[in-house]
Design a protein around this motif. Structure first.
Motif, short mmCIF file in Angstrom:
data_model
loop_
_atom_site.label_atom_id
_atom_site.label_comp_id
_atom_site.label_asym_id
_atom_site.label_seq_id
_atom_site.Cartn_x
_atom_site.Cartn_y
_atom_site.Cartn_z
N UNK A 173 0.85 -1.19 0.00
CA UNK A 173 0.00 0.00 0.00
C UNK A 173 0.88 1.24 0.00
N UNK A 174 0.62 2.14 -0.93
CA UNK A 174 1.40 3.38 -1.05
C UNK A 174 0.43 4.55 -1.06
N UNK A 175 0.63 5.48 -0.14
CA UNK A 175 -0.21 6.69 -0.10
C UNK A 175 0.57 7.84 -0.72
N UNK A 176 -0.10 8.60 -1.59
CA UNK A 176 0.53 9.76 -2.22
C UNK A 176 0.07 11.01 -1.49
N UNK A 177 1.04 11.73 -0.93
CA UNK A 177 0.76 13.00 -0.27
C UNK A 177 1.08 14.11 -1.26
N UNK A 178 0.11 14.93 -1.62
CA UNK A 178 0.32 15.92 -2.70
C UNK A 178 1.31 17.01 -2.33
N UNK A 179 1.89 17.62 -3.36
CA UNK A 179 2.78 18.75 -3.14
C UNK A 179 1.97 19.95 -2.67
N UNK A 180 2.58 20.76 -1.85
CA UNK A 180 1.88 21.93 -1.31
C UNK A 180 2.33 23.23 -1.95
N UNK A 181 3.53 23.21 -2.55
CA UNK A 181 4.09 24.45 -3.10
C UNK A 181 4.73 24.17 -4.45
N UNK A 182 4.86 25.24 -5.23
CA UNK A 182 5.52 25.13 -6.52
C UNK A 182 6.95 24.66 -6.33
N UNK A 183 7.41 23.80 -7.25
CA UNK A 183 8.77 23.29 -7.16
C UNK A 183 8.89 22.06 -6.30
N UNK A 184 7.81 21.71 -5.57
CA UNK A 184 7.83 20.49 -4.77
C UNK A 184 7.16 19.37 -5.57
N UNK A 185 7.23 18.17 -5.05
CA UNK A 185 6.67 17.02 -5.75
C UNK A 185 5.93 16.14 -4.74
N UNK A 186 4.97 15.37 -5.17
CA UNK A 186 4.27 14.49 -4.22
C UNK A 186 5.22 13.54 -3.50
N UNK A 187 4.81 13.13 -2.32
CA UNK A 187 5.62 12.24 -1.49
C UNK A 187 4.93 10.88 -1.38
N UNK A 188 5.71 9.83 -1.49
CA UNK A 188 5.18 8.48 -1.32
C UNK A 188 5.34 8.06 0.13
N UNK A 189 4.28 7.56 0.71
CA UNK A 189 4.34 7.00 2.06
C UNK A 189 3.86 5.55 1.99
N UNK A 190 4.79 4.62 2.21
CA UNK A 190 4.43 3.21 2.20
C UNK A 190 3.79 2.89 3.54
N UNK A 191 2.55 2.41 3.53
CA UNK A 191 1.81 2.25 4.78
C UNK A 191 1.49 0.77 5.05
#
Length: 412
Positions: free
Chosen positions: A394-412
């Protein structure tokens, strides 16, 4: 840079449980560079089934689309290459002005580690920075190869909510769906389709502009006739084999018969291929001399499906029947690859579970598990995938909050 949470579940081995296990292929790592909403991403894959979770717009479909682009064709969205490059849009800087970071860049890349009987292969696709016109290339072990070359190593099959209406869609959309099924067994089919469509456009352009002489038209129509027979024969061969596989139904999904009709199909059932080529050239020439742009060929073929138990055509079936029929075809296609090629495609189910009731959802999970290959599911609610808690990553995608950032993967 993409990070991965340290709360990682124990590694789950890819389960393969049949005689062709040594010929299985699956992805053990996926990397994205400047792709869609991912500036950079790196996802290690530890299981035969993955569940990608996240809010709408987080990047779940983008992740599955990246996988689909590793196979021949234009991917699950049929997007233009220039639309795939990363854009940090939708954000505002501290000055209140929308950031246009890398707005002029067209390059992007998707890379993966492919595990198969030969060990680990590095594969990829994308638009390199040096590409002048944004042309996409395919890579195998660092060498540029054709789509057919990569397609002989990896097949990818997918189902999206947008495909639910494929049997009600335009004839062209239904033919594209059929051709994608053919390409899994015959990667060169994509080249034949491209060659045919290019010649068809050239002929139409010359007729519209009232240009070209008899020899020019004859040459184009010869290419069209030869390619038309090859395209139609490949479609018919796949349909015949797929109908045998899909007739019985599977895991409660209905038996389905695929139907393909048209002048070229009728001629091929009555005469040799060379005679059909002559017939196509004659029909094209006759139409042209009569001032008609149209001509028979695979671009005019009609493709439909029949629900065998009720004998109801898909375009007249209920929405639930159509969805079940579509899933039945996708599963039969995967089983046919297993039987004929000794491999199951990497399967992508984008937000499909949310549109199935609990019984159908459980049947889909059981069917995919029985196939034994790798499958990616996406969704917003982890409760829809509770049957997979012990076997899937299971992998949860946490969206980017600001320009120049990228979504983060959280393996749960």
């Amino acid at each position: 840079m993409t990070s991965v949470s340290q709360k990682i579940k124990p590694v789950v081995a890819l389960e393969v449980d049949n005689a062709n296990a040594s010929k299985r292929s699956w992805l053990s790592r996926l990397k994205l560079d400047h792709f869609r909403n991912y500036q950079q991403a790196d996802l290690p894959i530890h299981a035969g089934q993955l569940v990608i979770l996240g809010d709408n717009g987080a990047g779940k479909t983008n992740l599955l689309e990246a996988v689909s682009l590793l196979a021949p064709g234009r991917g699950m969205r049929r997007a233009k290459t220039e639309h795939l490059a990363y854009r940090a849009s939708g954000f505002e800087t501290t000055s209140g002005i929308a950031d246009d970071y890398d707005a002029d860049r067209l390059d992007w890349a998707v890379a993966a580690a492919l595990e198969n009987e030969d060990g680990t292969l590095q594969i990829g696709t994308g638009v390199p920075p040096s590409a002048k016109q944004g042309n996409r290339i395919m890579r195998l072990e660092g060498v540029t190869v054709s789509q057919a070359d990569l397609g002989s190593r990896l097949a990818v099959s997918w189902l999206t909510p947008q495909m639910d209406g494929v049997f009600l869609d335009s004839p062209a959309a239904r033919r594209r769906f059929l051709d994608r099924l053919v390409i899994a067994f015959d990667p060169a089919h994509i080249g034949r389709i491209s060659r045919y469509e290019k010649a068809l456009r050239q002929r139409a352009h010359l007729l519209t502009e009232q240009r070209g002489d008899e020899s020019w038209f004859s040459a184009l129509e010869s290419v069209l006739a030869e390619t038309a027979v090859a395209v139609t024969a490949a479609r018919q061969s796949l349909i015949k084999a797929l109908n045998q596989e899909a007739a019985r139904g599977w895991f409660g999904f209905p038996g389905v018969e695929l139907l393909l009709s048209g002048d070229t199909e009728n001629w091929l059932s009555d005469m040799p291929a060379l005679a059909v080529e002559d017939q196509l050239m004659l029909a094209a020439r006759t139409a042209r001399l009569n001032g008609d742009l149209a001509m028979p060929g695979p671009h005019a073929s009609e493709f439909q499906a029949l629900h065998l138990a009720s004998q109801v055509p898909a375009n007249r079936a209920s929405t639930g029947q159509q969805k079940a029929m579509l899933i039945a075809v996708i599963l039969a296609h995967a089983r046919l690859q297993d039987r004929r090629l000794g491999r199951v495609p990497v399967m992508l189910f984008d937000d499909v579970a949310a549109h199935l009731d609990a019984k159908r959802r459980g049947a889909l999970f059981d069917a995919v598990q029985s196939l034994g290959g790798q499958c990616w599911y996406s969704g917003t609610d982890d409760g829809q995938f509770k049957e997979l808690l012990k076997t899937a990553q299971f992998v949860k995608i946490l969206p980017a909050n600001n320009a120049g950032e990228t979504p983060i993967f959280e393996v749960i």
